[in-house]
Design an enzyme around this catalytic site. Structure first.
Site, short mmCIF file in Angstrom:
data_model
loop_
_atom_site.label_atom_id
_atom_site.label_comp_id
_atom_site.label_asym_id
_atom_site.label_seq_id
_atom_site.Cartn_x
_atom_site.Cartn_y
_atom_site.Cartn_z
N ARG A 98 -5.20 -3.28 -10.86
CA ARG A 98 -4.93 -1.84 -10.82
C ARG A 98 -3.43 -1.56 -10.75
O ARG A 98 -2.92 -0.62 -11.36
CB ARG A 98 -5.66 -1.20 -9.64
CG ARG A 98 -5.83 0.32 -9.76
CD ARG A 98 -4.74 1.09 -9.08
NE ARG A 98 -4.56 0.61 -7.72
CZ ARG A 98 -3.37 0.55 -7.14
NH1 ARG A 98 -2.27 0.92 -7.76
NH2 ARG A 98 -3.27 0.09 -5.90
N HIS A 144 16.14 -0.76 1.23
CA HIS A 144 15.76 0.65 1.19
C HIS A 144 14.39 0.78 0.54
O HIS A 144 14.26 0.71 -0.68
CB HIS A 144 16.81 1.47 0.42
CG HIS A 144 18.16 1.42 1.05
ND1 HIS A 144 18.47 2.09 2.22
CD2 HIS A 144 19.27 0.71 0.72
CE1 HIS A 144 19.72 1.83 2.55
NE2 HIS A 144 20.23 0.99 1.67
N SER A 146 11.25 2.92 2.38
CA SER A 146 10.78 4.28 2.66
C SER A 146 11.88 5.33 2.52
O SER A 146 11.59 6.53 2.51
CB SER A 146 10.18 4.35 4.08
OG SER A 146 9.01 3.56 4.16
N THR A 172 6.62 -4.65 -9.40
CA THR A 172 5.47 -5.12 -10.17
C THR A 172 5.81 -5.15 -11.65
O THR A 172 6.44 -4.22 -12.17
CB THR A 172 4.26 -4.20 -9.92
OG1 THR A 172 3.91 -4.25 -8.53
CG2 THR A 172 3.07 -4.64 -10.75
N CYS A 246 7.07 10.63 -9.88
CA CYS A 246 6.39 9.47 -10.46
C CYS A 246 5.53 8.78 -9.41
O CYS A 246 4.38 8.40 -9.68
CB CYS A 246 7.42 8.49 -11.02
SG CYS A 246 8.45 9.13 -12.35
N GLU A 371 4.16 2.41 -2.04
CA GLU A 371 4.14 3.79 -2.55
C GLU A 371 3.89 4.80 -1.43
O GLU A 371 3.13 5.75 -1.58
CB GLU A 371 3.13 3.92 -3.69
CG GLU A 371 3.57 3.11 -4.91
CD GLU A 371 2.57 3.12 -6.04
OE1 GLU A 371 1.70 3.99 -6.06
OE2 GLU A 371 2.67 2.23 -6.91
#
Length: 392
Positions: A98, A144, A146, A172, A246, A371
């Site tokens: 995924r 860096h 969050s 990724t 994004c 994310e």
């Protein structure tokens, strides 16, 4: 009229809330995963690699899953709910799979589609939709995560060119990408750049010794005086609005995808409980085991209803970023608990790669923090509820 027996895999009848086209998308991705990935993914995970990723990407492109929620340029223009169901099925197979799809479509392709020039779109999106070019998204840095606004990667003007220097971490698809969307500080604010990975000064180095997302390519990007033409910059955005929008697209996929991992673990535990006997009967017949299943089913299917609600809002154009944080925070947190509880039902067998559970547990440890960590999404929701910003 007699009611049909309850389906243990869909006890609330949530499938009735999807239309035929949505179910067709789900079933297409489910078949692809069952045929092309599921028989091999445990071995890939154990070896810590995703072999043949470029060939796999072309096959994913053939079923129209890359950038499927985008319009034009070879993308299928699917609905948000269709994309969510696809993410659920990919992650039911493996979170790394995924992630490949999500980074390609919701980060790299979305950035070019939303903020790129027509020339950038024409050059990259059709090939990326077909899986012929893989993309990555360079935002996170070694120091860096969050707080991406404090990034150190810098782009400066040199005549009409841009020169980029910096490092990006935990990227990724990095070492197999043909193009990287890289975010950097400039004198005018944070800008995004479309960087062909064959450009002099660009290099990507795989990160090894991972204990999570092992069937996935994760890299460090190094930009050492990478010289780009003036038209490499994404022209339609300046500032953190670009990368954060994004990320919000990708987080939407996680809202759905995390439940796929939970579903796989719950189903594995259900199947196991019907055949594993202790004290003279199947363990599924014991009260404590049934209590675990009841709790897991409640959280899984509440999460599905939440994902569907968020998806319908996205399709209606009424979805706010804070609502995505609701979904990401709840569904990943509950999914990882479902996977851990499923592991207890299998006992020692639960840690074996003969079963999918421990692989999903360790993968979700990454999904929990990437994310947007749980802490960050908690504060997003807290700010929305109170009006006070607790980030600083």
């Amino acid at each position: 009229m007699a009611l049909a027996p309850i389906d243990p895999r869909d006890p609330l009848g949530i499938d009735d809330l999807f239309d035929a086209e949505e179910l067709a998308v789900r079933d297409t991705v489910r078949r692809f995963c069952a045929d092309r990935v599921a028989p091999y993914v445990a071995d890939w995970f154990e070896r810590g690699e995703l072999p043949g990723i470029r060939e796999l990407a072309v096959e994913i492109g053939r079923i129209g899953a890359f950038g499927m929620h985008l319009e034009g340029y070879g993308c299928t223009g699917a609905s948000a709910v269709q994309y969510g169901l696809a993410c659920l099925e990919f992650e039911a197979c493996d979170s790394g799979l995924r992630s490949l799809v999500s980074v390609q479509g919701s980060l790299a392709m979305f950035a070019i589609h939303r903020f790129g020039s027509e020339a950038q779109k024409e050059e990259w999106l059709p090939r990326m939709a077909a899986g012929e070019a893989i993309g990555c998204f360079g935002l996170t840095e070694p120091d860096h995560g969050s707080d991406p606004a404090s990034m150190r990667t810098y782009a400066k003007r040199d005549g009409t060119d841009w020169v980029l220097n910096g490092r990006k971490m935990w990227i990724t698809n990095g070492s197999v990408a043909s193009v990287a969307v890289v975010w950097a500080r400039t004198d005018a604010g944070i800008r995004g750049f479309v960087v062909p990975t064959g450009t002099d000064g660009f290099s990507a180095h795989d990160i090894h010794h991972k204990m999570s997302l092992r069937a996935s390519v994760t890299s460090e990007l190094v930009l050492d005086d990478v010289r780009l033409p003036a038209d490499a910059v994404l022209p339609e955005v300046t500032g953190m609005r670009g990368p954060l929008s994004c990320l919000n697209e990708a987080r939407f996929g996680i809202v759905w995808g995390s439940l796929g991992a939970a579903r796989t673990c719950l189903e594995a535990a259900l199947d196991y409980s019907r055949t594993r006997e202790q004290f003279g009967k199947p363990i599924g017949g014991f009260q404590l085991t049934q209590a675990k299943f009841a709790d897991m089913a409640l959280e899984l299917h509440k999460g599905l209803l939440l994902a569907l609600h968020i998806g319908r809002r996205k399709d209606a154009g009424t979805l706010r970023p804070e609502q995505v944080s609701f979904g990401k925070l709840n569904n990943v947190r509950e999914a990882i608990e479902i996977c851990r509880t499923s592991r207890t039902i299998l006992g020692a067998n639960g840690i074996s790669l003969e079963y999918p559970i421990m692989r999903h547990v360790t993968n979700l440890e990454s999904v929990l923090t990437y994310e947007g960590t749980s802490e960050m999404h908690t504060l997003v929701i807290g700010k929305a509820l109170t009006g006070f910003d607790a980030f600083r």
